[in-house]
Enzyme design. Structure first.
Site, PDB file in Angstrom:
ATOM      1  N   HIS A   1      51.225 -14.503  58.570  1.00 24.30           N
ATOM      2  CA  HIS A   1      50.009 -14.123  57.835  1.00 24.30           C
ATOM      3  C   HIS A   1      50.348 -13.383  56.560  1.00 24.30           C
ATOM      4  O   HIS A   1      51.379 -12.718  56.468  1.00 24.30           O
ATOM      5  CB  HIS A   1      49.086 -13.259  58.707  1.00 24.30           C
ATOM      6  CG  HIS A   1      49.768 -12.103  59.361  1.00 24.30           C
ATOM      7  ND1 HIS A   1      50.535 -12.228  60.497  1.00 24.30           N
ATOM      8  CD2 HIS A   1      49.831 -10.798  59.021  1.00 24.30           C
ATOM      9  CE1 HIS A   1      51.024 -11.050  60.836  1.00 24.30           C
ATOM     10  NE2 HIS A   1      50.609 -10.155  59.948  1.00 24.30           N
TER      11      HIS A   1
ATOM     12  N   GLY B   1      58.344  -5.082  60.515  1.00 22.37           N
ATOM     13  CA  GLY B   1      57.040  -4.515  60.837  1.00 22.37           C
ATOM     14  C   GLY B   1      56.009  -5.501  61.351  1.00 22.37           C
ATOM     15  O   GLY B   1      54.871  -5.114  61.637  1.00 22.37           O
ATOM     16  N   GLN B   2      56.380  -6.774  61.501  1.00 23.71           N
ATOM     17  CA  GLN B   2      55.398  -7.765  61.971  1.00 23.71           C
ATOM     18  C   GLN B   2      55.030  -7.471  63.425  1.00 23.71           C
ATOM     19  O   GLN B   2      55.914  -7.299  64.274  1.00 23.71           O
ATOM     20  CB  GLN B   2      55.981  -9.177  61.845  1.00 23.71           C
ATOM     21  CG  GLN B   2      54.976 -10.275  62.171  1.00 23.71           C
ATOM     22  CD  GLN B   2      55.524 -11.671  61.864  1.00 23.71           C
ATOM     23  OE1 GLN B   2      56.683 -11.828  61.467  1.00 23.71           O
ATOM     24  NE2 GLN B   2      54.691 -12.670  62.061  1.00 23.71           N
ATOM     25  N   THR B   3      53.744  -7.378  63.707  1.00 26.14           N
ATOM     26  CA  THR B   3      53.282  -7.106  65.070  1.00 26.14           C
ATOM     27  C   THR B   3      52.563  -8.301  65.693  1.00 26.14           C
ATOM     28  O   THR B   3      52.475  -8.387  66.916  1.00 26.14           O
ATOM     29  CB  THR B   3      52.343  -5.881  65.118  1.00 26.14           C
ATOM     30  OG1 THR B   3      51.215  -6.119  64.277  1.00 26.14           O
ATOM     31  CG2 THR B   3      53.059  -4.615  64.683  1.00 26.14           C
ATOM     32  N   VAL B   4      52.023  -9.192  64.879  1.00 31.94           N
ATOM     33  CA  VAL B   4      51.412 -10.430  65.388  1.00 31.94           C
ATOM     34  C   VAL B   4      52.286 -11.579  64.904  1.00 31.94           C
ATOM     35  O   VAL B   4      52.446 -11.787  63.694  1.00 31.94           O
ATOM     36  CB  VAL B   4      49.961 -10.601  64.890  1.00 31.94           C
ATOM     37  CG1 VAL B   4      49.412 -11.953  65.326  1.00 31.94           C
ATOM     38  CG2 VAL B   4      49.068  -9.477  65.432  1.00 31.94           C
TER      39      VAL B   4
ATOM     40  N   HIS C   1      48.776 -10.480  54.137  1.00 35.81           N
ATOM     41  CA  HIS C   1      47.760  -9.429  53.991  1.00 35.81           C
ATOM     42  C   HIS C   1      47.273  -9.411  52.538  1.00 35.81           C
ATOM     43  O   HIS C   1      48.091  -9.384  51.605  1.00 35.81           O
ATOM     44  CB  HIS C   1      48.369  -8.045  54.266  1.00 35.81           C
ATOM     45  CG  HIS C   1      48.785  -7.792  55.680  1.00 35.81           C
ATOM     46  ND1 HIS C   1      48.012  -7.076  56.565  1.00 35.81           N
ATOM     47  CD2 HIS C   1      49.909  -8.131  56.358  1.00 35.81           C
ATOM     48  CE1 HIS C   1      48.650  -6.982  57.727  1.00 35.81           C
ATOM     49  NE2 HIS C   1      49.805  -7.612  57.628  1.00 35.81           N
TER      50      HIS C   1
HETATM   51  P1  AMP Z   1      51.383  -7.364  61.045  1.00 28.00           P
HETATM   52  O1  AMP Z   1      51.745  -5.974  61.498  1.00 28.00           O
HETATM   53  O2  AMP Z   1      51.797  -7.703  59.650  1.00 28.00           O
HETATM   54  O3  AMP Z   1      51.823  -8.376  62.057  1.00 28.00           O
HETATM   55  O4  AMP Z   1      49.806  -7.374  60.960  1.00 28.00           O
HETATM   56  C1  AMP Z   1      48.981  -7.766  61.997  1.00 28.00           C
HETATM   57  C2  AMP Z   1      47.574  -7.492  61.530  1.00 28.00           C
HETATM   58  O5  AMP Z   1      46.711  -8.120  62.429  1.00 28.00           O
HETATM   59  C3  AMP Z   1      47.198  -6.001  61.531  1.00 28.00           C
HETATM   60  O6  AMP Z   1      46.762  -5.630  60.222  1.00 28.00           O
HETATM   61  C4  AMP Z   1      46.087  -5.906  62.547  1.00 28.00           C
HETATM   62  O7  AMP Z   1      45.093  -5.006  62.136  1.00 28.00           O
HETATM   63  C5  AMP Z   1      45.582  -7.325  62.624  1.00 28.00           C
HETATM   64  N1  AMP Z   1      45.038  -7.726  63.903  1.00 28.00           N
HETATM   65  C6  AMP Z   1      45.625  -7.574  65.123  1.00 28.00           C
HETATM   66  N2  AMP Z   1      44.850  -8.143  66.077  1.00 28.00           N
HETATM   67  C7  AMP Z   1      43.756  -8.645  65.451  1.00 28.00           C
HETATM   68  C8  AMP Z   1      42.614  -9.356  65.873  1.00 28.00           C
HETATM   69  N3  AMP Z   1      42.403  -9.656  67.162  1.00 28.00           N
HETATM   70  N4  AMP Z   1      41.698  -9.720  64.942  1.00 28.00           N
HETATM   71  C9  AMP Z   1      41.895  -9.442  63.649  1.00 28.00           C
HETATM   72  N5  AMP Z   1      42.964  -8.795  63.170  1.00 28.00           N
HETATM   73  C10 AMP Z   1      43.884  -8.396  64.057  1.00 28.00           C
END
Ligand code: AMP
Ligand code: ZN
Length: 128
Positions: free
Chosen positions: A99, A92-95, A101
């Site tokens: 990190h 589920g990692q999107t960034v 949470h």
């Molecule tokens: P994940 O899906 O675990 O990779 O979580 C990525 C998190 O980054 C999500 O909760 C998003 O809401 C958050 N996110 C994405 N882009 C940004 C941004 N530019 N600034 C702050 N949070 C972000």
């Protein structure tokens, strides 16, 4: 999705948005929060997985997550949290900048909070 430091949304977070930091880690509010005070704790170094960090960097990320968690408890009286890491795209990692949470939870924010993080796979969440 962030493939490199150049396009990574976390590497370009304005330091004015940092709520806590150290040499190795940074905390800031999630830009698309699922709860009030939803906070992300990241390593200063751009790596995809927390487990790509050396042990001292990893320790510093967790130390800062602990500081954030205690601060949210002390300042806002929050008594429960989900602390989560999506480690890898299938998880589920999107960034792709590692990190943690820190997600505050309050009574009544969901109909039945039992299972918490088990709900990453909804069909299997319920074991009770
Ligand atoms: P994940 O899906 O675990 O990779 O979580 C990525 C998190 O980054 C999500 O909760 C998003 O809401 C958050 N996110 C994405 N882009 C940004 C941004 N530019 N600034 C702050 N949070 C972000
Ligand atoms: Zn990055």
């Amino acid at each position: 999705m962030a493939e490199s430091r150049d396009t990574c949304p976390f590497c370009s977070i304005d330091p004015k948005r940092w709520i806590a930091s150290s040499d190795a880690a940074i905390a800031f509010l999630d830009g698309f929060p699922i709860a009030e005070h939803h906070t992300l704790v990241i390593p200063q170094r751009h790596v995809a997985s927390l487990f790509d960090l050396d042990v001292s960097e990893q320790a510093e990320v967790w130390r800062l997550a602990s500081e954030v968690r205690h601060r949210l408890a002390d300042e806002f009286g929050i008594e429960a949290f989900n602390i989560g890491v999506n480690d890898g795209v299938p998880a589920g990692q999107t960034v792709l900048h590692a990190h943690v949470h820190v997600i505050p939870r309050v009574t009544g924010d969901s109909d039945d909070p039992r299972g918490g993080i088990r709900w990453v796979i909804p069909d299997k969440a319920r074991y009770w």
